[in-house]
Design a protein around this motif. Structure first.
Motif, PDB file in Angstrom:
ATOM      1  N   GLN A 128      -6.632  -3.135   7.834  1.00 13.16           N
ATOM      2  CA  GLN A 128      -5.920  -2.681   6.625  1.00 13.16           C
ATOM      3  C   GLN A 128      -6.444  -1.330   6.161  1.00 13.16           C
ATOM      4  O   GLN A 128      -5.690  -0.472   5.720  1.00 13.16           O
ATOM      5  CB  GLN A 128      -6.019  -3.714   5.485  1.00 13.16           C
ATOM      6  CG  GLN A 128      -5.379  -5.046   5.785  1.00 13.16           C
ATOM      7  CD  GLN A 128      -4.068  -4.905   6.536  1.00 13.16           C
ATOM      8  OE1 GLN A 128      -3.150  -4.214   6.095  1.00 13.16           O
ATOM      9  NE2 GLN A 128      -3.977  -5.530   7.693  1.00 13.16           N
ATOM     10  N   ILE A 144      -5.958 -14.491  -3.433  1.00  9.15           N
ATOM     11  CA  ILE A 144      -6.087 -13.028  -3.525  1.00  9.15           C
ATOM     12  C   ILE A 144      -5.946 -12.612  -4.990  1.00  9.15           C
ATOM     13  O   ILE A 144      -6.715 -11.796  -5.505  1.00  9.15           O
ATOM     14  CB  ILE A 144      -5.012 -12.314  -2.661  1.00  9.15           C
ATOM     15  CG1 ILE A 144      -5.294 -12.550  -1.179  1.00  9.15           C
ATOM     16  CG2 ILE A 144      -4.959 -10.811  -2.968  1.00  9.15           C
ATOM     17  CD1 ILE A 144      -4.226 -12.010  -0.232  1.00  9.15           C
ATOM     18  N   SER A 161      -0.295  -9.292   5.298  1.00  8.46           N
ATOM     19  CA  SER A 161      -1.108  -9.359   6.525  1.00  8.46           C
ATOM     20  C   SER A 161      -2.339 -10.235   6.313  1.00  8.46           C
ATOM     21  O   SER A 161      -2.738 -10.999   7.192  1.00  8.46           O
ATOM     22  CB  SER A 161      -1.563  -7.964   6.958  1.00  8.46           C
ATOM     23  OG  SER A 161      -0.487  -7.264   7.525  1.00  8.46           O
ATOM     24  N   ARG A 162      -2.954 -10.099   5.118  1.00 11.50           N
ATOM     25  CA  ARG A 162      -4.128 -10.933   4.835  1.00 11.50           C
ATOM     26  C   ARG A 162      -3.763 -12.401   4.907  1.00 11.50           C
ATOM     27  O   ARG A 162      -4.522 -13.223   5.408  1.00 11.50           O
ATOM     28  CB  ARG A 162      -4.639 -10.625   3.425  1.00 11.50           C
ATOM     29  CG  ARG A 162      -5.295  -9.274   3.347  1.00 11.50           C
ATOM     30  CD  ARG A 162      -5.725  -8.976   1.941  1.00 11.50           C
ATOM     31  NE  ARG A 162      -6.539  -7.781   1.919  1.00 11.50           N
ATOM     32  CZ  ARG A 162      -6.590  -6.929   0.902  1.00 11.50           C
ATOM     33  NH1 ARG A 162      -5.865  -7.138  -0.182  1.00 11.50           N
ATOM     34  NH2 ARG A 162      -7.362  -5.876   0.970  1.00 11.50           N
ATOM     35  N   VAL A 163      -2.564 -12.741   4.389  1.00  7.99           N
ATOM     36  CA  VAL A 163      -2.154 -14.141   4.314  1.00  7.99           C
ATOM     37  C   VAL A 163      -1.570 -14.636   5.641  1.00  7.99           C
ATOM     38  O   VAL A 163      -2.049 -15.614   6.213  1.00  7.99           O
ATOM     39  CB  VAL A 163      -1.139 -14.314   3.159  1.00  7.99           C
ATOM     40  CG1 VAL A 163      -0.471 -15.674   3.218  1.00  7.99           C
ATOM     41  CG2 VAL A 163      -1.835 -14.092   1.816  1.00  7.99           C
ATOM     42  N   GLY A 172      -4.096 -13.139   8.640  1.00 12.50           N
ATOM     43  CA  GLY A 172      -5.482 -13.500   8.375  1.00 12.50           C
ATOM     44  C   GLY A 172      -5.668 -14.989   8.179  1.00 12.50           C
ATOM     45  O   GLY A 172      -6.325 -15.651   8.990  1.00 12.50           O
ATOM     46  N   ILE A 214      -9.184  -8.287   9.808  1.00 16.22           N
ATOM     47  CA  ILE A 214      -7.995  -7.946   9.014  1.00 16.22           C
ATOM     48  C   ILE A 214      -8.316  -6.812   8.041  1.00 16.22           C
ATOM     49  O   ILE A 214      -7.556  -5.854   7.908  1.00 16.22           O
ATOM     50  CB  ILE A 214      -7.495  -9.203   8.241  1.00 16.22           C
ATOM     51  CG1 ILE A 214      -6.843 -10.189   9.211  1.00 16.22           C
ATOM     52  CG2 ILE A 214      -6.532  -8.851   7.116  1.00 16.22           C
ATOM     53  CD1 ILE A 214      -5.518  -9.695   9.792  1.00 16.22           C
ATOM     54  N   GLU A 215      -9.472  -6.892   7.382  1.00 17.69           N
ATOM     55  CA  GLU A 215      -9.809  -5.859   6.390  1.00 17.69           C
ATOM     56  C   GLU A 215     -10.001  -4.500   7.050  1.00 17.69           C
ATOM     57  O   GLU A 215      -9.605  -3.474   6.508  1.00 17.69           O
ATOM     58  CB  GLU A 215     -11.044  -6.263   5.580  1.00 17.69           C
ATOM     59  CG  GLU A 215     -10.798  -7.422   4.607  1.00 17.69           C
ATOM     60  CD  GLU A 215      -9.524  -7.272   3.767  1.00 17.69           C
ATOM     61  OE1 GLU A 215      -9.321  -6.199   3.160  1.00 17.69           O
ATOM     62  OE2 GLU A 215      -8.708  -8.221   3.726  1.00 17.69           O
ATOM     63  N   PRO A 271     -11.536 -12.489   8.580  1.00 19.08           N
ATOM     64  CA  PRO A 271     -11.267 -11.585   7.449  1.00 19.08           C
ATOM     65  C   PRO A 271     -11.745 -10.153   7.720  1.00 19.08           C
ATOM     66  O   PRO A 271     -11.064  -9.199   7.345  1.00 19.08           O
ATOM     67  CB  PRO A 271     -12.054 -12.213   6.298  1.00 19.08           C
ATOM     68  CG  PRO A 271     -12.237 -13.641   6.670  1.00 19.08           C
ATOM     69  CD  PRO A 271     -12.224 -13.718   8.167  1.00 19.08           C
ATOM     70  N   GLU A 272     -12.891  -9.991   8.404  1.00 17.16           N
ATOM     71  CA  GLU A 272     -13.414  -8.624   8.648  1.00 17.16           C
ATOM     72  C   GLU A 272     -12.453  -7.843   9.540  1.00 17.16           C
ATOM     73  O   GLU A 272     -12.268  -6.637   9.354  1.00 17.16           O
ATOM     74  CB  GLU A 272     -14.793  -8.636   9.339  1.00 17.16           C
ATOM     75  CG  GLU A 272     -15.862  -9.492   8.669  1.00 17.16           C
ATOM     76  CD  GLU A 272     -15.661 -10.974   8.941  1.00 17.16           C
ATOM     77  OE1 GLU A 272     -15.583 -11.353  10.127  1.00 17.16           O
ATOM     78  OE2 GLU A 272     -15.561 -11.770   7.976  1.00 17.16           O
ATOM     79  N   ILE A 280      -0.118  -4.971   2.266  1.00 17.97           N
ATOM     80  CA  ILE A 280      -1.353  -5.506   2.866  1.00 17.97           C
ATOM     81  C   ILE A 280      -1.581  -7.001   2.661  1.00 17.97           C
ATOM     82  O   ILE A 280      -2.101  -7.670   3.548  1.00 17.97           O
ATOM     83  CB  ILE A 280      -2.642  -4.791   2.364  1.00 17.97           C
ATOM     84  CG1 ILE A 280      -2.543  -4.477   0.888  1.00 17.97           C
ATOM     85  CG2 ILE A 280      -2.968  -3.597   3.197  1.00 17.97           C
ATOM     86  CD1 ILE A 280      -3.824  -3.903   0.307  1.00 17.97           C
ATOM     87  N   ASP A 281      -1.204  -7.513   1.485  1.00 21.23           N
ATOM     88  CA  ASP A 281      -1.519  -8.924   1.217  1.00 21.23           C
ATOM     89  C   ASP A 281      -0.767  -9.861   2.163  1.00 21.23           C
ATOM     90  O   ASP A 281      -1.261 -10.941   2.477  1.00 21.23           O
ATOM     91  CB  ASP A 281      -1.237  -9.256  -0.253  1.00 21.23           C
ATOM     92  CG  ASP A 281      -2.051  -8.354  -1.160  1.00 21.23           C
ATOM     93  OD1 ASP A 281      -3.291  -8.329  -1.008  1.00 21.23           O
ATOM     94  OD2 ASP A 281      -1.460  -7.633  -1.982  1.00 21.23           O
TER      95      ASP A 281
END
Ligand code: TYD
Length: 227
Positions: free
Chosen positions: A123, A181, A104-106, A109, A119-120, A116-117, A101-102
């Motif tokens: 996830q 993160i 994808s966040r990085v 995102g 992406i979250e 961010p919402e 997941i991280d």
């Protein structure tokens, strides 16, 4: 007793941080001590996810925008979780995953400029309750990582993938985003200085995972046994 409780460990970091080498070292060390280990990677790891991997890394989806790419990464992740990761954790294996997941966040995102919402939410759907017990972030300056990745590419005559091709500034931003993160989730994430010698990094990685194996109370196992 080795293999009695499942554990989910993910490795994260920029290009050329040495994740795959370190995952192999850790798998070897755990197996030598009798643990049942599943080594996997993202994007990919399951049949459906490997098909999507090709679309993503070739750059075939790039023209459709980062939102589309993020959804494809999430689709691949969900297949991987349901087909491979959840069953392995339920069976008591130690699952080691190269990126999760991280990334994808990085990548999608932060440097893909997605909210961010968004992406979250993606996830949450993708992992469906399977949260890593431990995430090891291999950290090094972007320039060092890229040089390593390029040397590796030249040696194996492999063209840089869609994400490796991007600018230095983007890679530095990713480094900062991984560190961010880690500072927000210190229980789960541990940053390891990846400029250290390979053996030293391997020892630190082992230490973090051994600590989790002692009490054997894991998030992911709790998620699985709740069902
Ligand atoms: P890969 O060839 O597996 O290389 P690496 O050794 O860098 O892990 O390539 C995966 C690429 O996909 C990498 O550049 C990071 C990117 N990626 C994302 O952008 N988002 C994601 O969620 C994941 C899992 C990977």
């Amino acid at each position: 007793m080795p293999g009695a409780a499942g554990l989910f460990v993910t490795f994260e970091g920029g290009e050329g941080a040495g994740k795959s080498t370190q995952i192999r070292h850790l798998a070897e060390s755990l197996r030598a001590r009798g643990h049942d280990v599943l080594l996997t990677r993202e994007p990919g790891g399951s049949k459906g996810a490997e098909a999507v991997r090709h679309v993503l890394l070739s750059g075939a989806a790039e023209a459709f925008g980062t939102r589309m790419e993020a959804i494809l990464f999430a689709a691949a992740r969900n297949d991987h979780v349901e087909e491979l990761i959840r069953p392995a954790i339920s069976a008591g294996m130690i699952v080691l995953c190269d990126r999760f997941i991280d990334s994808s966040r990085v990548y999608q995102g932060v440097t893909g400029n997605l909210e961010p919402e968004f992406i979250e939410t993606l996830q949450r759907v993708a992992i469906n309750g399977i949260v890593p017990d431990c995430t090891l972030i291999l950290d090094l300056p972007a320039r060092t990582g890229l040089e390593r990745a390029r040397r590796r590419g030249a040696a194996g005559d492999v063209a840089p993938d869609r994400f490796e091709k991007e600018e230095m500034e983007t890679h530095e931003k990713r480094r900062e985003a991984f560190l961010d993160i880690a500072s927000r989730e210190p229980e789960r994430c541990h940053v390891i200085d990846a400029t250290q010698p390979e053996e030293q990094i391997a020892a630190l990685v082992r230490e973090h995972v051994d600590r989790l194996l002692e009490p054997k109370v894991t998030n992911s196992l709790a998620e699985v046994s709740d069902e």
